[in-house]
Design a protein around this motif. Structure first.
Motif, mmCIF file in Angstrom:
data_model
loop_
_atom_site.group_PDB
_atom_site.id
_atom_site.type_symbol
_atom_site.label_atom_id
_atom_site.label_comp_id
_atom_site.label_asym_id
_atom_site.label_seq_id
_atom_site.Cartn_x
_atom_site.Cartn_y
_atom_site.Cartn_z
ATOM 1 N N ALA A 73 3.831 -6.467 2.053
ATOM 2 C CA ALA A 73 4.720 -5.721 2.086
ATOM 3 C C ALA A 73 6.113 -6.379 1.339
ATOM 4 O O ALA A 73 6.369 -6.885 2.161
ATOM 5 C CB ALA A 73 4.645 -4.692 2.516
ATOM 6 N N VAL A 103 2.259 -5.566 -1.935
ATOM 7 C CA VAL A 103 2.704 -3.871 -1.679
ATOM 8 C C VAL A 103 4.077 -3.862 -2.008
ATOM 9 O O VAL A 103 4.359 -4.101 -1.117
ATOM 10 C CB VAL A 103 1.583 -3.300 -1.153
ATOM 11 N N ALA A 135 5.844 -1.349 -0.448
ATOM 12 C CA ALA A 135 5.845 -0.212 0.190
ATOM 13 C C ALA A 135 6.575 0.821 0.522
ATOM 14 O O ALA A 135 7.324 1.550 1.780
ATOM 15 C CB ALA A 135 5.037 -0.190 1.444
ATOM 16 N N LEU A 192 -2.714 2.430 -3.827
ATOM 17 C CA LEU A 192 -2.704 1.366 -3.531
ATOM 18 C C LEU A 192 -3.641 0.321 -3.232
ATOM 19 O O LEU A 192 -4.675 1.508 -3.351
ATOM 20 C CB LEU A 192 -2.188 1.855 -2.058
ATOM 21 N N TRP A 237 -4.321 1.188 2.411
ATOM 22 C CA TRP A 237 -2.806 1.225 2.422
ATOM 23 C C TRP A 237 -2.913 3.256 2.723
ATOM 24 O O TRP A 237 -3.681 3.534 2.546
ATOM 25 C CB TRP A 237 -2.258 0.673 0.926
ATOM 26 N N GLY A 297 0.519 4.747 1.486
ATOM 27 C CA GLY A 297 1.902 4.788 0.693
ATOM 28 C C GLY A 297 3.556 5.251 0.999
ATOM 29 O O GLY A 297 2.854 6.357 1.483
ATOM 30 N N ALA A 357 5.491 3.693 5.815
ATOM 31 C CA ALA A 357 3.982 3.016 4.930
ATOM 32 C C ALA A 357 3.191 2.400 6.008
ATOM 33 O O ALA A 357 3.655 1.813 7.282
ATOM 34 C CB ALA A 357 4.237 2.371 3.953
ATOM 35 N N ALA A 388 0.174 -0.999 6.468
ATOM 36 C CA ALA A 388 -0.011 -1.638 5.821
ATOM 37 C C ALA A 388 -1.790 -1.985 6.967
ATOM 38 O O ALA A 388 -1.674 -1.933 7.827
ATOM 39 C CB ALA A 388 0.690 -2.714 5.912
ATOM 40 N N LYS A 394 -4.261 -4.046 8.793
ATOM 41 C CA LYS A 394 -3.645 -5.413 8.981
ATOM 42 C C LYS A 394 -4.770 -5.021 10.740
ATOM 43 O O LYS A 394 -5.141 -4.548 10.689
ATOM 44 C CB LYS A 394 -2.627 -5.612 10.329
ATOM 45 N N ASN A 432 -3.538 -1.807 12.490
ATOM 46 C CA ASN A 432 -2.313 -1.453 11.111
ATOM 47 C C ASN A 432 -1.020 -1.530 11.655
ATOM 48 O O ASN A 432 -0.699 -1.207 12.271
ATOM 49 C CB ASN A 432 -2.525 -0.564 10.608
#
Lengths: 329, 329
Positions: A88, A121, A123, B23, B27, B29, B35, B37, B39, B43
């Motif tokens: 990101a 991305v 973000a 996105l 995600w 946005g 934002a 992400a 993961k 996250n």
């Protein structure tokens, strides 16, 4: 009273205690290309870069789309040098009120093009007004279980490798500043300065296959960045001048602008190539990777006991190179 | 040619396509406080905020240590509103060359104090020179398996809750601008403006125990931020004026500066309290959490079918509130 300009960029960071701070377990702190945050499921690489009008770029010579690409690219290059996969980007953009909307539109277009190219991305971020353009981009990368490539990892007898052809970006900047243009060689160097290509795939492959012991992206110039590896690894780095790839285009631009191509290749910054060290047994694998990526990788020196960076002349004799770097104060 | 100032802050972000962009899966946005992400292992919440000299602060009224604290705090507040645990901060700091080193030292001290208070690592950043101070802070938070609290999550019949006592920060700013000082009440409002306390623990507990359906941190003012929940959730938010906590200190400062305390409480920004909605069945649990944290949480309204924000007067009648917000262009 000491002023910030008396300290310079690195002096400031050092004095502020940002280098060498005591961090919780698993962290790798400021001083490398990225900080590394421990995170279950794969550590994170984090990096922030500023681009300030009239310091890092001029509106008269840099278009907004190129600037957007570059703002993303220089951060992705920091991720590349750690072997992180881009995740990101966020952008803090302070823009003058009277800037045309189209400028901002083109800037974000460039930013997005570079982010998309590397599956990263955009973000969000923040915008505000300011008298001059001030851009701050933060990039996050996922280590996905890989160990990061650090400046401090070089080992005695490592080979020193360099991707691509250094100096073209510095040659491009010279052309811009002198108002020279025309010809394919000049155009190539200009593009290399305005739209550098971060070596994301190379960094990923080196880290994935554990081929490199240390790495840095060339932003301050080959010799200065070799100096960072030397300092952080506590070893001497030898650069063989005769092995540095010198492109036809670099030589053409140097001739046109009256500069020494060697000096541009060794001291010019903003190449965004990877400089890395690896054990000699990995030579073939590294050359294979370069081939697969269509990217030149050259063996340009070695790592020894000792300290500092030495340049080996074409005659095989060591000479203390002129150290060149760049400070933003 | 359209200028950036014609669009305003949100208009610019909207026109640039930063809101509502498509996105990759997982995600969330731009458009929320952070934002998100995706993961593995939890996250990530990501947020960036700018602080520009003479736009967000003045050197004549804001000391560097307070500014450092606030630069960290406003970003940690964005993490808090998502229910993220602070992980790392980076700072892009463009500083005038002639700034005394002590200014930078105090600024980073304040930044570090706030980061340390919330177990967040100051993971570096970048410095450069600029004519005026331009600070860009990015904060990363770990969702640790929790679902983020979003602006869009409000449900019909939710209660509307507010932590702390709004308006004190706006009152503090008024005092600063009018050069007033003295007295404990004034001091408290000043501190609330200069050193806001991000509600990190509250956000974590609300998300961990899944008590809230939506949340936002109050940076634009209670009514404006209720408007963001309303808009993103597609529901009407009712704010009961008589239930808004009005501190003695707010009233004292308002009297001193000749301002309407209600207007400060409802329209003043930079409170960095949490405004959130939750099902009525969670009332007791939410009050318990407030008690445990030593932090007031007040039931200040509800969510209904419809759109927009309505203010219920003390007489129980609905009135269209004056919408107040803030644009940095």
């Amino acid at each position: 009273m000491r002023k910030i300009k008396d300290l310079g960029e690195f002096g400031l960071l050092r004095e502020l205690g940002l280098f060498g701070q005591k961090l919780p377990e698993g962290w790798i702190g400021p001083g490398d290309d990225c900080a590394i945050a421990p995170k279950s499921g794969g550590n994170l690489a984090i990096t922030t870069d500023l681009l300030i009008e009239d310091i890092h770029f001029r509106l008269s010579t840099t278009g907004p789309r190129d600037l957007g690409w570059k703002a993303a690219a220089v951060n992705l290059s920091d991720l590349a040098s750690m072997g992180a996969r881009p995740l990101a980007l966020t952008v803090g953009a302070a823009l003058p009120k009277n800037l045309p909307f189209e400028w901002a539109e083109e800037f974000y277009k460039g930013l997005r093009e570079c982010a998309d190219r590397f599956d990263c991305v955009l973000a969000g971020g923040d915008t505000s007004s300011a008298e001059k353009i001030c851009l701050s981009v933060t990039a996050l990368g996922d280590m996905e279980g890989r160990s990061p490539l650090l400046r401090s990892g070089a080992r005695e007898n490592d080979d020193l490798w360099l991707s691509g052809e250094p100096g073209e970006s510095a040659a491009g900047l010279l052309l811009l500043e002198k108002g020279l243009s025309g010809g394919k060689a000049l155009e190539k160097c200009l593009r290399r300065h305005l739209c550098p290509e971060p070596r994301v795939e190379l960094g990923l492959l080196l880290a994935e296959r554990r081929l490199a012991n240390s790495a840095i992206d060339v932003s301050d110039g080959v010799l200065a960045d070799a100096g960072h590896i030397s300092e952080r690894s506590g070893l001497k780095v030898l650069v063989e001048a005769g092995k540095i790839p010198m492109s036809r285009e670099l030589c053409a631009c140097a001739a046109k602008s009256g500069a020494d191509p060697f000096e541009l290749a060794l001291g010019g910054g903003e190449d965004y190539e990877l400089l890395f060290t690896a054990p000699p047994k990995n030579r073939e694998a590294i050359l294979e990777i370069g081939k697969g990526l269509g990217l030149g990788v050259a063996l340009v020196g070695k790592v020894e006991k000792g300290s500092g960076v030495s340049l080996l002349g074409e005659d095989g004799r060591e000479m203390e190179p002129k150290r060149s770097g760049w400070s933003h104060f």
